[in-house]
Each structure stands twice: as C-alpha cells, then as structure tokens.
Motif scaffolding. Structure first.
Motif, PDB file in Angstrom:
ATOM      1  N   UNK A 130       0.822  -1.212   0.000  1.00  0.00           N
ATOM      2  CA  UNK A 130       0.000   0.000   0.000  1.00  0.00           C
ATOM      3  C   UNK A 130       0.853   1.259   0.000  1.00  0.00           C
ATOM      4  N   UNK A 131       1.945   1.220  -0.760  1.00  0.00           N
ATOM      5  CA  UNK A 131       2.866   2.357  -0.831  1.00  0.00           C
ATOM      6  C   UNK A 131       3.372   2.537  -2.259  1.00  0.00           C
ATOM      7  N   UNK A 132       2.540   2.200  -3.236  1.00  0.00           N
ATOM      8  CA  UNK A 132       3.004   2.116  -4.622  1.00  0.00           C
ATOM      9  C   UNK A 132       3.621   3.416  -5.134  1.00  0.00           C
ATOM     10  N   UNK A 133       2.967   4.536  -4.887  1.00  0.00           N
ATOM     11  CA  UNK A 133       3.455   5.801  -5.442  1.00  0.00           C
ATOM     12  C   UNK A 133       4.801   6.184  -4.835  1.00  0.00           C
ATOM     13  N   UNK A 134       4.917   6.090  -3.519  1.00  0.00           N
ATOM     14  CA  UNK A 134       6.170   6.467  -2.861  1.00  0.00           C
ATOM     15  C   UNK A 134       7.270   5.473  -3.208  1.00  0.00           C
ATOM     16  N   UNK A 135       6.934   4.187  -3.259  1.00  0.00           N
ATOM     17  CA  UNK A 135       7.934   3.186  -3.634  1.00  0.00           C
ATOM     18  C   UNK A 135       8.458   3.443  -5.040  1.00  0.00           C
ATOM     19  N   UNK A 136       7.566   3.718  -5.973  1.00  0.00           N
ATOM     20  CA  UNK A 136       7.999   4.013  -7.342  1.00  0.00           C
ATOM     21  C   UNK A 136       8.952   5.200  -7.363  1.00  0.00           C
ATOM     22  N   UNK A 137       8.596   6.249  -6.635  1.00  0.00           N
ATOM     23  CA  UNK A 137       9.425   7.455  -6.605  1.00  0.00           C
ATOM     24  C   UNK A 137      10.811   7.149  -6.047  1.00  0.00           C
ATOM     25  N   UNK A 138      10.868   6.417  -4.934  1.00  0.00           N
ATOM     26  CA  UNK A 138      12.158   6.168  -4.298  1.00  0.00           C
ATOM     27  C   UNK A 138      13.046   5.286  -5.160  1.00  0.00           C
ATOM     28  N   UNK A 139      12.502   4.197  -5.687  1.00  0.00           N
ATOM     29  CA  UNK A 139      13.381   3.301  -6.452  1.00  0.00           C
ATOM     30  C   UNK A 139      13.868   3.975  -7.739  1.00  0.00           C
ATOM     31  N   UNK A 140      13.033   4.816  -8.334  1.00  0.00           N
ATOM     32  CA  UNK A 140      13.477   5.513  -9.545  1.00  0.00           C
ATOM     33  C   UNK A 140      14.512   6.580  -9.211  1.00  0.00           C
ATOM     34  N   UNK A 141      14.308   7.321  -8.138  1.00  0.00           N
ATOM     35  CA  UNK A 141      15.305   8.313  -7.728  1.00  0.00           C
ATOM     36  C   UNK A 141      16.630   7.636  -7.390  1.00  0.00           C
ATOM     37  N   UNK A 142      16.560   6.568  -6.637  1.00  0.00           N
ATOM     38  CA  UNK A 142      17.789   5.895  -6.219  1.00  0.00           C
ATOM     39  C   UNK A 142      18.490   5.229  -7.396  1.00  0.00           C
ATOM     40  N   UNK A 144      18.522   6.270 -10.375  1.00  0.00           N
ATOM     41  CA  UNK A 144      19.167   7.336 -11.138  1.00  0.00           C
ATOM     42  C   UNK A 144      20.506   7.724 -10.527  1.00  0.00           C
ATOM     43  N   UNK A 145      20.648   7.517  -9.217  1.00  0.00           N
ATOM     44  CA  UNK A 145      21.923   7.811  -8.546  1.00  0.00           C
ATOM     45  C   UNK A 145      22.970   6.735  -8.805  1.00  0.00           C
ATOM     46  N   UNK A 146      22.522   5.568  -9.189  1.00  0.00           N
ATOM     47  CA  UNK A 146      23.429   4.459  -9.453  1.00  0.00           C
ATOM     48  C   UNK A 146      22.643   3.170  -9.406  1.00  0.00           C
ATOM     49  N   UNK A 147      22.862   2.265 -10.361  1.00  0.00           N
ATOM     50  CA  UNK A 147      22.043   1.057 -10.453  1.00  0.00           C
ATOM     51  C   UNK A 147      22.261   0.109  -9.281  1.00  0.00           C
ATOM     52  N   UNK A 148      21.244  -0.669  -9.012  1.00  0.00           N
ATOM     53  CA  UNK A 148      21.285  -1.730  -8.009  1.00  0.00           C
ATOM     54  C   UNK A 148      20.267  -2.775  -8.439  1.00  0.00           C
ATOM     55  N   UNK A 149      20.443  -3.984  -7.933  1.00  0.00           N
ATOM     56  CA  UNK A 149      19.505  -5.064  -8.261  1.00  0.00           C
ATOM     57  C   UNK A 149      18.490  -5.213  -7.143  1.00  0.00           C
ATOM     58  N   UNK A 150      17.265  -5.486  -7.500  1.00  0.00           N
ATOM     59  CA  UNK A 150      16.226  -5.591  -6.481  1.00  0.00           C
ATOM     60  C   UNK A 150      15.275  -6.735  -6.773  1.00  0.00           C
ATOM     61  N   UNK A 151      14.736  -7.266  -5.684  1.00  0.00           N
ATOM     62  CA  UNK A 151      13.718  -8.307  -5.717  1.00  0.00           C
ATOM     63  C   UNK A 151      12.473  -7.756  -5.044  1.00  0.00           C
ATOM     64  N   UNK A 152      11.386  -7.695  -5.788  1.00  0.00           N
ATOM     65  CA  UNK A 152      10.102  -7.296  -5.207  1.00  0.00           C
ATOM     66  C   UNK A 152       9.491  -8.572  -4.626  1.00  0.00           C
TER      67      UNK A 152
END
Length: 258
Positions: A130-142, A144-152
C-alpha cells in the motif's frame, strides 16, 4: 531444483521444531533456502540458522522495525554483508498498511539499504504494501543515482509499480498468496511479470498456500506455490522449476550453483 527464496526460520513460531521443519523441507525436495533478516539487531539469530550448508541469509531491517534504528547507516549493513553467508540486503521497504514505523523513517531506512545494495552488489529484498506511489518514486530516484539489483518479494502490489520496477530490471517472487481464491488481481500481475525474473517463496511461517491456508507455513509447502505459478504462466512444472532456478541464481549470484 526447488529453492525457497524467502523463509523466516528464526521466527519464534519454529522454536519448538525448527530442525524437524528443515528436515521436512529437504524431504520435500527443497534444495536451498534463504533466511531473511527482519532487523539488524536480530542478525545473530538469523545467521545461526544459516550455519547449514543449504541455508543462506540476508542482513536488513523490515519496515515494521525501522523505528528501532532510524539512523541506520548503510555502512553497518555493508560491514555485515562481508560475511560470505549473506547473499542479500533486506528485507526492507515500505509498509503503509500497518504503519508500525513512521513513514518518513521507513523511507529513510529504506534508502540506507539501497545504498548498501548498490555498494555491495548484493540484491535488495524489497517489501512493499500500500505504498506504490512512494515506492515508485524512491526506487526511480535511487536508481538514477546508481544502479542496483532488487527483488520485489511476495509481490501483491499494483500493476503500475510492477511495470516501473520491471523497467529497472527488478526480479519478482511469488508466494502462497497467488493460490488464494480472492487473489485474482495478484494472479493477473504474475501473468505479466518478466518470465526470466520470477522466483518463488513461502515467506514462512506466514501465508501458507492452499490447501494449507490458515496453518503455519513451512518450506515443504513450496511445491504448491510453484504449481500455481506454472498454472498462471502456462508452464509445465519442469519448466517452472527450471525457469525459477535460473532466475534465482542470476539474482542471488553469491550462492554457488551446484
């Protein structure tokens, strides 16, 4: 090879029969398990379970527990990740359903985990509810600072967040929720996940799949999750097993592939 990518075997629900649960998992064909850290202060208990050759672990703090250490530094996570048994950073993220930690603290602690994942190259295990908008914003901002791998992990959020995470190269894990009768929206998202970036998990002791719903979950129930994934994607069981195995080792690449 059957791999449970997300277990909580250090949880108190297993205190009476942990060894038996692990043996049942092995008997059911579960070849590897990743024991997930719920908070940095609990790492010793998490790591103790990973003494077994077929169990690995992560380092991190769940968003529910973020308030425990709001100033958590990425370097703290990086230092613990020097342990060769640590194969991921997390579980971390945002949970706006329960709000057990303040939302700004959740975000601050989450960003520290992202920095640690970026620095170590280990995958970030992301919890989002229940945090889709904020999660999208954070992962895209981060990102852009440098790539990382993630598992949803245990993904049950919306299709838009799934698409935005997939565009950043995210992997996704499917849990017993996909077997629940009322979870058609989850199955619709699973059907659209990148075929080469799907893995499976139990999240035990939580979220037991049908036909065990309502019981304590355990890794031995994982084949029921895999069967549902195969059904949703139109794969045979053998194909589902092979695809999720390949995806797991591509993500958790600190673990040597047998």
């Amino acid at each position: 090879m059957l791999i449970d990518s997300h277990v909580n075997l250090h949880a108190p629900q297993f205190d009476e029969d942990r060894a038996e649960v692990i043996e049942r998992a092995r008997a059911a064909g579960i070849a590897l398990m990743v024991n997930i850290c719920d908070r940095v202060s609990n790492y010793a208990a998490v790591r103790a379970v990973a003494e077994a050759d077929d169990i690995w672990c992560t380092i991190g703090t769940h968003p529910h527990e973020a308030k425990e250490n709001p100033e958590l530094a990425a370097q703290t996570l990086i230092d613990v990740a020097g342990d060769p048994k640590v194969v991921g950073v997390g579980e971390t993220g945002l949970d706006f359903h329960y709000d057990l930690s303040p939302r700004d603290i959740q975000a601050q602690v989450f960003r520290a985990h992202v920095a640690a994942a970026r620095e170590t190259g280990l995958p970030l295990v992301v919890h989002t509810r229940e945090a889709d908008a904020v999660m999208s914003q954070i992962i895209e901002e981060e990102y852009a600072r440098g790539p990382f791998r993630m598992l949803m992990h245990c993904y049950t959020s919306g299709a838009e967040l799934a698409a935005r995470a997939a565009a950043l190269g995210a992997w996704f894990s499917v849990s017993g929720i996909a077997t629940f009768k009322a979870a058609e929206d989850v199955r619709e998202v699973v059907a659209q996940m990148p075929a080469d970036r799907i893995i499976v998990e139990t999240d035990c002791p939580y979220l037991a799949p049908v036909p065990f719903r309502g019981r304590r979950n355990e890794p031995a129930f994982l084949p029921h999750v895999l069967a549902k994934l195969a059904e949703i994607r139109g794969w045979s069981m053998a194909e589902a097993e092979a695809r999720t195995e390949d995806a797991f080792f591509a993500l958790f690449d600190r673990i040597p592939r047998p």
